[in-house]
Design an enzyme around this catalytic site. Structure first.
Site, PDB file in Angstrom:
ATOM      1  CG  HIS A 154      13.453  16.260  -6.980  1.00 25.61           C
ATOM      2  ND1 HIS A 154      12.219  16.691  -7.410  1.00 25.61           N
ATOM      3  CD2 HIS A 154      14.282  16.375  -8.060  1.00 25.61           C
ATOM      4  CE1 HIS A 154      12.291  17.041  -8.687  1.00 25.61           C
ATOM      5  NE2 HIS A 154      13.525  16.858  -9.109  1.00 25.61           N
ATOM      6  CG  HIS A 201      12.323  12.192  -8.420  1.00 22.25           C
ATOM      7  ND1 HIS A 201      11.097  12.705  -8.714  1.00 22.25           N
ATOM      8  CD2 HIS A 201      13.209  13.031  -9.029  1.00 22.25           C
ATOM      9  CE1 HIS A 201      11.219  13.783  -9.462  1.00 22.25           C
ATOM     10  NE2 HIS A 201      12.493  14.019  -9.655  1.00 22.25           N
ATOM     11  CG  HIS A 216      17.719  19.755 -11.140  1.00 23.25           C
ATOM     12  ND1 HIS A 216      17.953  18.708 -12.011  1.00 23.25           N
ATOM     13  CD2 HIS A 216      16.567  19.418 -10.477  1.00 23.25           C
ATOM     14  CE1 HIS A 216      17.006  17.801 -11.883  1.00 23.25           C
ATOM     15  NE2 HIS A 216      16.149  18.208 -10.954  1.00 23.25           N
ATOM     16  CG  HIS A 248      11.053  15.382 -16.695  1.00 21.80           C
ATOM     17  ND1 HIS A 248      12.162  15.748 -17.416  1.00 21.80           N
ATOM     18  CD2 HIS A 248      11.069  16.151 -15.567  1.00 21.80           C
ATOM     19  CE1 HIS A 248      12.819  16.690 -16.764  1.00 21.80           C
ATOM     20  NE2 HIS A 248      12.166  16.958 -15.645  1.00 21.80           N
ATOM     21  CE1 TYR A 257      15.674  20.259 -14.188  1.00 25.63           C
ATOM     22  CE2 TYR A 257      14.377  19.966 -16.179  1.00 25.63           C
ATOM     23  CZ  TYR A 257      14.868  19.473 -14.991  1.00 25.63           C
ATOM     24  OH  TYR A 257      14.552  18.211 -14.582  1.00 25.63           O
ATOM     25  CD  GLU A 267      12.606  19.787 -12.190  1.00 28.21           C
ATOM     26  OE1 GLU A 267      12.030  19.173 -13.107  1.00 28.21           O
ATOM     27  OE2 GLU A 267      13.120  19.210 -11.210  1.00 28.21           O
TER      28      GLU A 267
END
Length: 309
Positions: A154, A201, A216, A248, A257, A267
């Site tokens: 993503h 996501h 990112h 997260h 990261y 990431e």
């Protein structure tokens, strides 16, 4: 379940300041496989377990950042329909001819209100995984080189008017809102996480005054142990680490990261729950945004919020 419409993230074209430094980083440290170079000087890469010819394109430029982010759709009829639907919604589109990217068919390109170029396509040559679809091994030598992600997963983009962006992705492209962060006013969104699949996501946006910024590009790993291994490889290669390894709250993913030599953040990501479009979106309030972003520290990192390319 039959997958139709927009299938998945397909490629990102990333600007780097020095192409050979970029090739070294994405090929050796990140461990992507170089699959070609074109007459424009762009270099193409794929992750070891991706089937299509490429998912990352590097272009040398005077400034770092992202040129465009592309999604693969199910077929030509879907590409044509989404082009018409975008135009009917008031979004100007452009047809990029087949072959402009190596081994890639015609693309539909459009700009969303955040200032980012998004592309749709359906044809890309099958590069394969170790060139075999019969009795394949569970992994290949390429799965052990560098960080060795499974796939491009993503991206997170920064820009204005994210409500209008969400409108296009949901009402035209068929995405759905998975999670969002509410600002101090209790009404406006600071950030949105959108999916076209059952992943937590496929793309995300953060409200930001400058348009067209990259926060990112994310690459998927198989386990938390692989994230820790990625941290070791980053340190061994003197890669500038931004934050992590950590977890997260939003998406529940484990993560680290870091920055490529040009200052583009990337990431290495693992996990995240599976979701479905009938689920109610998860809402994070302003007082808990620290835990939403970094669940262990429960506070925000200023550089993580403000440094973009």
């Amino acid at each position: 379940m039959a997958m139709t419409g927009v299938l998945r993230p397909g490629h990102a074209q990333i600007r780097v300041l020095d192409i050979e430094e970029g090739v070294k980083h994405y090929g050796k440290v990140l461990g992507l496989i170089e699959t070609g170079r074109d007459s424009q000087g762009r270099v193409y890469f794929k992750a070891w377990d991706e089937r299509d010819h490429h998912s990352v394109i590097l272009r040398e430029a005077d400034s770092a950042g992202i040129d465009f982010f592309g999604f693969k759709v199910s077929d030509q009829a879907t590409l044509d329909k989404l082009d018409r639907d975008l135009q009917a919604y008031g979004v100007k589109t452009e047809r990029i001819p087949a072959g402009e990217l190596l081994k890639t068919g015609e693309r539909v390109r459009f700009e969303v209100p955040s200032g980012h170029l998004i592309e749709l396509y359906w044809e890309k040559s099958d590069y394969g995984n170790d060139d075999t679809y019969t009795n394949p091994p569970p992994w290949t030598d390429d799965a052990e080189r560098g960080i060795a992600p499974i796939r491009l997963d993503h991206c997170l983009l920064y820009g204005p008017d994210i409500e209008k962006v969400q409108d296009i992705f949901v009402n035209v492209l068929g995405f759905y809102l998975v999670e969002h962060v509410i600002m101090e006013d209790g009404k406006s969104d600071l950030a949105i996480w959108l999916s076209c699949s059952i992943k937590a996501h496929d793309i995300a946006f953060v409200r930001h005054p400058e348009p067209g910024k990259l926060h990112h590009v994310s690459f998927l790993l198989e386990s938390w142990e692989k994230v820790l291994r990625a941290a070791d490889i980053m340190s061994m290669n003197r890669v500038s680490i931004d934050i992590g390894p950590t977890r997260h709250g939003i998406t529940r993913g484990t993560t680290i990261y870091a920055f490529d030599p040009s200052g583009n953040r990337f990431e290495a990501f693992c996990g995240g729950y599976q979701c479905y479009p009938d689920w109610k979106p998860i809402r994070w309030t302003w007082d808990e945004v620290g835990a939403g972003i970094f669940y262990h520290d429960r506070k925000l990192n200023e550089r993580f919020l403000t440094v973009v390319s």
